[in-house]
Design a protein around this motif. Structure first.
Motif, PDB file in Angstrom:
ATOM      1  N   LYS A 112       0.847  -1.193   0.000  1.00 13.96           N
ATOM      2  CA  LYS A 112       0.000   0.000   0.000  1.00 13.96           C
ATOM      3  C   LYS A 112       0.881   1.240   0.000  1.00 13.96           C
ATOM      4  O   LYS A 112       1.964   1.242   0.581  1.00 13.96           O
ATOM      5  CB  LYS A 112      -0.900   0.008   1.225  1.00 13.96           C
ATOM      6  CG  LYS A 112      -1.838  -1.182   1.314  1.00 13.96           C
ATOM      7  CD  LYS A 112      -2.608  -1.142   2.617  1.00 13.96           C
ATOM      8  CE  LYS A 112      -3.333  -2.432   2.878  1.00 13.96           C
ATOM      9  NZ  LYS A 112      -3.972  -2.442   4.204  1.00 13.96           N
ATOM     10  N   THR A 113       0.372   2.280  -0.641  1.00 14.89           N
ATOM     11  CA  THR A 113       1.094   3.550  -0.648  1.00 14.89           C
ATOM     12  C   THR A 113       0.091   4.693  -0.765  1.00 14.89           C
ATOM     13  O   THR A 113      -1.066   4.489  -1.146  1.00 14.89           O
ATOM     14  CB  THR A 113       2.142   3.603  -1.779  1.00 14.89           C
ATOM     15  OG1 THR A 113       3.003   4.725  -1.565  1.00 14.89           O
ATOM     16  CG2 THR A 113       1.513   3.696  -3.165  1.00 14.89           C
ATOM     17  N   THR A 114       0.530   5.884  -0.452  1.00  6.55           N
ATOM     18  CA  THR A 114      -0.334   7.051  -0.529  1.00  6.55           C
ATOM     19  C   THR A 114      -0.429   7.560  -1.966  1.00  6.55           C
ATOM     20  O   THR A 114       0.409   7.240  -2.813  1.00  6.55           O
ATOM     21  CB  THR A 114       0.224   8.194   0.341  1.00  6.55           C
ATOM     22  OG1 THR A 114       1.494   8.591  -0.195  1.00  6.55           O
ATOM     23  CG2 THR A 114       0.370   7.774   1.789  1.00  6.55           C
ATOM     24  N   LYS A 115      -1.431   8.366  -2.220  1.00  5.15           N
ATOM     25  CA  LYS A 115      -1.577   8.990  -3.537  1.00  5.15           C
ATOM     26  C   LYS A 115      -0.328   9.814  -3.861  1.00  5.15           C
ATOM     27  O   LYS A 115       0.176   9.802  -4.985  1.00  5.15           O
ATOM     28  CB  LYS A 115      -2.820   9.888  -3.554  1.00  5.15           C
ATOM     29  CG  LYS A 115      -3.061  10.577  -4.879  1.00  5.15           C
ATOM     30  CD  LYS A 115      -4.337  11.392  -4.868  1.00  5.15           C
ATOM     31  CE  LYS A 115      -5.447  10.423  -5.162  1.00  5.15           C
ATOM     32  NZ  LYS A 115      -6.689  11.043  -5.575  1.00  5.15           N
ATOM     33  N   GLN A 116       0.208  10.480  -2.870  1.00  8.35           N
ATOM     34  CA  GLN A 116       1.401  11.316  -3.036  1.00  8.35           C
ATOM     35  C   GLN A 116       2.614  10.492  -3.481  1.00  8.35           C
ATOM     36  O   GLN A 116       3.410  10.932  -4.302  1.00  8.35           O
ATOM     37  CB  GLN A 116       1.698  12.037  -1.716  1.00  8.35           C
ATOM     38  CG  GLN A 116       2.989  12.805  -1.683  1.00  8.35           C
ATOM     39  CD  GLN A 116       3.321  13.294  -0.273  1.00  8.35           C
ATOM     40  OE1 GLN A 116       2.616  13.029   0.682  1.00  8.35           O
ATOM     41  NE2 GLN A 116       4.422  14.011  -0.152  1.00  8.35           N
ATOM     42  N   HIS A 117       2.768   9.281  -2.958  1.00  7.22           N
ATOM     43  CA  HIS A 117       3.936   8.454  -3.270  1.00  7.22           C
ATOM     44  C   HIS A 117       3.715   7.474  -4.426  1.00  7.22           C
ATOM     45  O   HIS A 117       4.673   6.886  -4.930  1.00  7.22           O
ATOM     46  CB  HIS A 117       4.382   7.684  -2.025  1.00  7.22           C
ATOM     47  CG  HIS A 117       4.891   8.588  -0.956  1.00  7.22           C
ATOM     48  ND1 HIS A 117       4.676   8.340   0.370  1.00  7.22           N
ATOM     49  CD2 HIS A 117       5.608   9.735  -1.015  1.00  7.22           C
ATOM     50  CE1 HIS A 117       5.237   9.319   1.096  1.00  7.22           C
ATOM     51  NE2 HIS A 117       5.801  10.165   0.271  1.00  7.22           N
ATOM     52  N   PHE A 118       2.465   7.322  -4.853  1.00  8.50           N
ATOM     53  CA  PHE A 118       2.128   6.350  -5.891  1.00  8.50           C
ATOM     54  C   PHE A 118       2.887   6.605  -7.193  1.00  8.50           C
ATOM     55  O   PHE A 118       3.399   5.679  -7.818  1.00  8.50           O
ATOM     56  CB  PHE A 118       0.612   6.375  -6.154  1.00  8.50           C
ATOM     57  CG  PHE A 118       0.088   5.160  -6.836  1.00  8.50           C
ATOM     58  CD1 PHE A 118      -0.351   4.072  -6.111  1.00  8.50           C
ATOM     59  CD2 PHE A 118       0.024   5.094  -8.221  1.00  8.50           C
ATOM     60  CE1 PHE A 118      -0.841   2.941  -6.733  1.00  8.50           C
ATOM     61  CE2 PHE A 118      -0.463   3.968  -8.854  1.00  8.50           C
ATOM     62  CZ  PHE A 118      -0.894   2.890  -8.109  1.00  8.50           C
ATOM     63  N   ILE A 119       2.989   7.847  -7.596  1.00 12.15           N
ATOM     64  CA  ILE A 119       3.665   8.174  -8.862  1.00 12.15           C
ATOM     65  C   ILE A 119       5.140   7.773  -8.819  1.00 12.15           C
ATOM     66  O   ILE A 119       5.684   7.281  -9.812  1.00 12.15           O
ATOM     67  CB  ILE A 119       3.475   9.661  -9.249  1.00 12.15           C
ATOM     68  CG1 ILE A 119       3.927   9.913 -10.691  1.00 12.15           C
ATOM     69  CG2 ILE A 119       4.203  10.595  -8.308  1.00 12.15           C
ATOM     70  CD1 ILE A 119       2.985   9.376 -11.713  1.00 12.15           C
ATOM     71  N   GLY A 120       5.804   7.952  -7.682  1.00 15.53           N
ATOM     72  CA  GLY A 120       7.199   7.535  -7.551  1.00 15.53           C
ATOM     73  C   GLY A 120       7.357   6.030  -7.668  1.00 15.53           C
ATOM     74  O   GLY A 120       8.316   5.540  -8.255  1.00 15.53           O
ATOM     75  N   VAL A 121       6.368   5.297  -7.138  1.00 18.59           N
ATOM     76  CA  VAL A 121       6.396   3.834  -7.236  1.00 18.59           C
ATOM     77  C   VAL A 121       6.300   3.418  -8.700  1.00 18.59           C
ATOM     78  O   VAL A 121       7.093   2.605  -9.179  1.00 18.59           O
ATOM     79  CB  VAL A 121       5.244   3.201  -6.412  1.00 18.59           C
ATOM     80  CG1 VAL A 121       5.147   1.709  -6.679  1.00 18.59           C
ATOM     81  CG2 VAL A 121       5.432   3.476  -4.928  1.00 18.59           C
ATOM     82  N   THR A 122       5.340   3.979  -9.424  1.00 23.37           N
ATOM     83  CA  THR A 122       5.135   3.556 -10.808  1.00 23.37           C
ATOM     84  C   THR A 122       6.245   4.044 -11.737  1.00 23.37           C
ATOM     85  O   THR A 122       6.663   3.312 -12.625  1.00 23.37           O
ATOM     86  CB  THR A 122       3.768   4.018 -11.331  1.00 23.37           C
ATOM     87  OG1 THR A 122       3.670   5.445 -11.254  1.00 23.37           O
ATOM     88  CG2 THR A 122       2.643   3.383 -10.526  1.00 23.37           C
ATOM     89  N   GLU A 123       6.736   5.244 -11.532  1.00 21.12           N
ATOM     90  CA  GLU A 123       7.796   5.779 -12.402  1.00 21.12           C
ATOM     91  C   GLU A 123       9.121   5.044 -12.220  1.00 21.12           C
ATOM     92  O   GLU A 123       9.870   4.867 -13.172  1.00 21.12           O
ATOM     93  CB  GLU A 123       8.007   7.268 -12.154  1.00 21.12           C
ATOM     94  CG  GLU A 123       6.939   8.136 -12.773  1.00 21.12           C
ATOM     95  CD  GLU A 123       7.208   9.621 -12.579  1.00 21.12           C
ATOM     96  OE1 GLU A 123       8.201  10.007 -11.912  1.00 21.12           O
ATOM     97  OE2 GLU A 123       6.398  10.413 -13.093  1.00 21.12           O
ATOM     98  N   HIS A 124       9.419   4.619 -11.005  1.00 16.78           N
ATOM     99  CA  HIS A 124      10.716   4.000 -10.711  1.00 16.78           C
ATOM    100  C   HIS A 124      10.625   2.484 -10.531  1.00 16.78           C
ATOM    101  O   HIS A 124      11.663   1.831 -10.391  1.00 16.78           O
ATOM    102  CB  HIS A 124      11.329   4.627  -9.454  1.00 16.78           C
ATOM    103  CG  HIS A 124      11.602   6.083  -9.606  1.00 16.78           C
ATOM    104  ND1 HIS A 124      12.760   6.554 -10.170  1.00 16.78           N
ATOM    105  CD2 HIS A 124      10.852   7.182  -9.296  1.00 16.78           C
ATOM    106  CE1 HIS A 124      12.721   7.876 -10.189  1.00 16.78           C
ATOM    107  NE2 HIS A 124      11.576   8.281  -9.668  1.00 16.78           N
ATOM    108  N   GLN A 125       9.400   1.941 -10.508  1.00 12.70           N
ATOM    109  CA  GLN A 125       9.159   0.525 -10.220  1.00 12.70           C
ATOM    110  C   GLN A 125       9.859   0.113  -8.928  1.00 12.70           C
ATOM    111  O   GLN A 125      10.552  -0.901  -8.842  1.00 12.70           O
ATOM    112  CB  GLN A 125       9.574  -0.368 -11.409  1.00 12.70           C
ATOM    113  CG  GLN A 125       8.671  -0.140 -12.612  1.00 12.70           C
ATOM    114  CD  GLN A 125       8.824  -1.205 -13.653  1.00 12.70           C
ATOM    115  OE1 GLN A 125       8.583  -2.385 -13.391  1.00 12.70           O
ATOM    116  NE2 GLN A 125       9.208  -0.804 -14.847  1.00 12.70           N
TER     117      GLN A 125
END
Length: 132
Positions: free
Chosen positions: A10-23
């Motif tokens: 699980k991750t926050t909306k704020q951190h979600f983009i970093g997860v997807t961009e960097h895998q």
């Protein structure tokens, strides 16, 4: 299911983009049951309602963040980085806690190991397409 485990992170909306961009995902502690090739399901924590699984990737490795990589990506320092590969957006996002209210999905915490019976159901319902 070829011994592939499903793990929800699980991750926050704020951190979600970093997860997807960097895998990559960051954790305070090391995952103890993860193996290379397991499927990491990334679920976004909602303001109201259960976390929604929107993205998935295969688990590659995890390592201690000795150089501050988590701070560069998310603006906050975590102890471990979870490294994924072959990431993709799920074609049918879903809220595990809504589908399996008696499962371990509504509990607090960042990490959930999906029970085998639930994994079979999620896959059969097409929720993990296109990764599985």
């Amino acid at each position: 299911m070829n011994h592939t485990s499903l793990i929800i992170l699980k991750t926050t909306k704020q951190h979600f983009i970093g997860v997807t961009e960097h895998q990559k995902h960051a954790l305070r502690g090391r995952m103890t049951k993860a193996h290379q090739g397991d499927v990491l399901i990334i679920a976004e924590i909602q303001d109201n309602g259960p976390a929604v699984a929107k993205y998935a990737m295969q688990f590659k490795q995890q390592y201690a963040d000795h150089v501050g990589q988590s701070e560069v990506i998310w603006g906050k320092r975590w102890r471990f980085i979870v490294d994924g590969e072959k990431g993709c957006w799920l074609s049918k996002p879903f809220a595990p806690a809504a589908l399996k209210p008696d499962g371990p999905y509504a509990q607090g915490g960042t990490l959930v190991y999906v029970p085998t019976a639930d994994a079979i159901d999620f896959i059969a319902a097409g929720h993990l397409s296109p990764i599985l």
